[in-house]
Design a protein around this motif. Sequence first.
Motif, PDB file in Angstrom:
ATOM      1  N   ALA A  64       0.825  -1.208   0.000  1.00  7.67           N
ATOM      2  CA  ALA A  64       0.000   0.000   0.000  1.00  7.67           C
ATOM      3  C   ALA A  64       0.859   1.257   0.000  1.00  7.67           C
ATOM      4  N   LEU A  65       1.925   1.246   0.786  1.00 12.67           N
ATOM      5  CA  LEU A  65       2.822   2.402   0.860  1.00 12.67           C
ATOM      6  C   LEU A  65       3.488   2.661  -0.490  1.00 12.67           C
ATOM      7  N   THR A  66       3.894   1.601  -1.174  1.00 16.17           N
ATOM      8  CA  THR A  66       4.532   1.732  -2.484  1.00 16.17           C
ATOM      9  C   THR A  66       3.549   2.246  -3.532  1.00 16.17           C
ATOM     10  N   LEU A  67       2.340   1.705  -3.517  1.00 15.10           N
ATOM     11  CA  LEU A  67       1.337   2.086  -4.507  1.00 15.10           C
ATOM     12  C   LEU A  67       0.916   3.546  -4.373  1.00 15.10           C
ATOM     13  N   LEU A  68       0.930   4.076  -3.147  1.00 14.46           N
ATOM     14  CA  LEU A  68       0.433   5.437  -2.898  1.00 14.46           C
ATOM     15  C   LEU A  68       1.560   6.419  -2.593  1.00 14.46           C
ATOM     16  N   ARG A  69       2.755   6.066  -2.982  1.00 16.26           N
ATOM     17  CA  ARG A  69       3.929   6.885  -2.661  1.00 16.26           C
ATOM     18  C   ARG A  69       3.796   8.320  -3.171  1.00 16.26           C
ATOM     19  N   ASP A  70       3.118   8.544  -4.305  1.00 19.99           N
ATOM     20  CA  ASP A  70       3.056   9.875  -4.915  1.00 19.99           C
ATOM     21  C   ASP A  70       1.825  10.680  -4.510  1.00 19.99           C
ATOM     22  N   VAL A  71       0.984  10.144  -3.635  1.00 18.58           N
ATOM     23  CA  VAL A  71      -0.220  10.865  -3.223  1.00 18.58           C
ATOM     24  C   VAL A  71       0.156  12.063  -2.361  1.00 18.58           C
ATOM     25  N   GLU A  72      -0.519  13.196  -2.610  1.00 19.21           N
ATOM     26  CA  GLU A  72      -0.239  14.427  -1.890  1.00 19.21           C
ATOM     27  C   GLU A  72      -1.486  14.924  -1.169  1.00 19.21           C
TER      28      GLU A  72
END
Length: 333
Positions: free
Chosen positions: A147-155
């Motif tokens: 989950a952390l990898t998939l959403l790394r670019d969320v701001e």
Amino acid sequence: MVGGLTVTQVKAIVQRVYGSSAMLSVAEVERPEPAEGQVLVRVRAASVNARDWHVMRGDPLIARWMDRSMFARRGPAQPINGGDFAGIVESVGAGVTDLRPGDEVYGESISGAFAEYLAVDGSVVGPKPAGLTFEEAATLPLAANTALTLLRDVEAGQRVLIIGASGGVGTFAVQIALAAGAEVTGVCSTRNVDLVRELGAHQVVDYTRDAVTGRYDTVLDLAGSRGLRELLRLVEPTGTLVLSGGGNYSGGSAFGPIGLMARAQLSRPFVRPAIRVPLARQSREALAELRELVDTGKVRPIIERTYPLDEVPAAIHYMETEHARAKIAITVG
């Protein structure tokens, strides 16, 4: 040592050929010894992931040729399945200086966690979050790191749609997106609406009753049940579609979720919303980041069911056939 005798035989769940959970059996195996750079962990808990039933089934078929670290032609590449673990360091191999016998640890191995002892590379082992039980800690490494990898670019301020929000990766994804300051909409079935809402999602869509509408800055699909065009219609032109595998067993497949991800990769040069298919990799740094999220109260594991080691076959059967909510833990010892 037990009664002054060295333990050489330990309990494990073993599988030699592909098939259903009936192919899994409890067996006595030789206790592993740590090689150079490895740590021997007395496993206290493990957890079940979609990867485990994929390996058990040899499904999808294409995986048997793509990933020889887990899949062989007729059966799993390693006879003992299971990746996530939490336990106590029993001994360390040459070159390991930052972990000691007695340390409480957690991590992710390619295989071998459905056993009383596991020898694993020290680079994928880290100190267990102090506030968690062994079962809770064992649910983190694969699912939460994915989950952390998939959403790394969320701001902060972005609108994020998570399809499959009540599953193992999904429950962590909701919390991680919220921790980043996003406005989160979760998609799940009726029985899981309250869970996703309790995790803090701003909106929850029951896909059995309502259609998913609108456009989002990030669409994370964890279900693999929608076509690429349908998913892209939910993404802002400047947004991002993020794909990951998983799903439930449906009688076997040639490509499974890999098919959707392959089509997405081929379409990337020709569509406006960005498409990402990130691959999560375990590391000491990732475990430390997850531990910080837990310690600061931003992420908490949710366990639906807990099984003893002997009942791993029942746990995986439940995972592959039902829409399991959150995580399934295994108590080992």
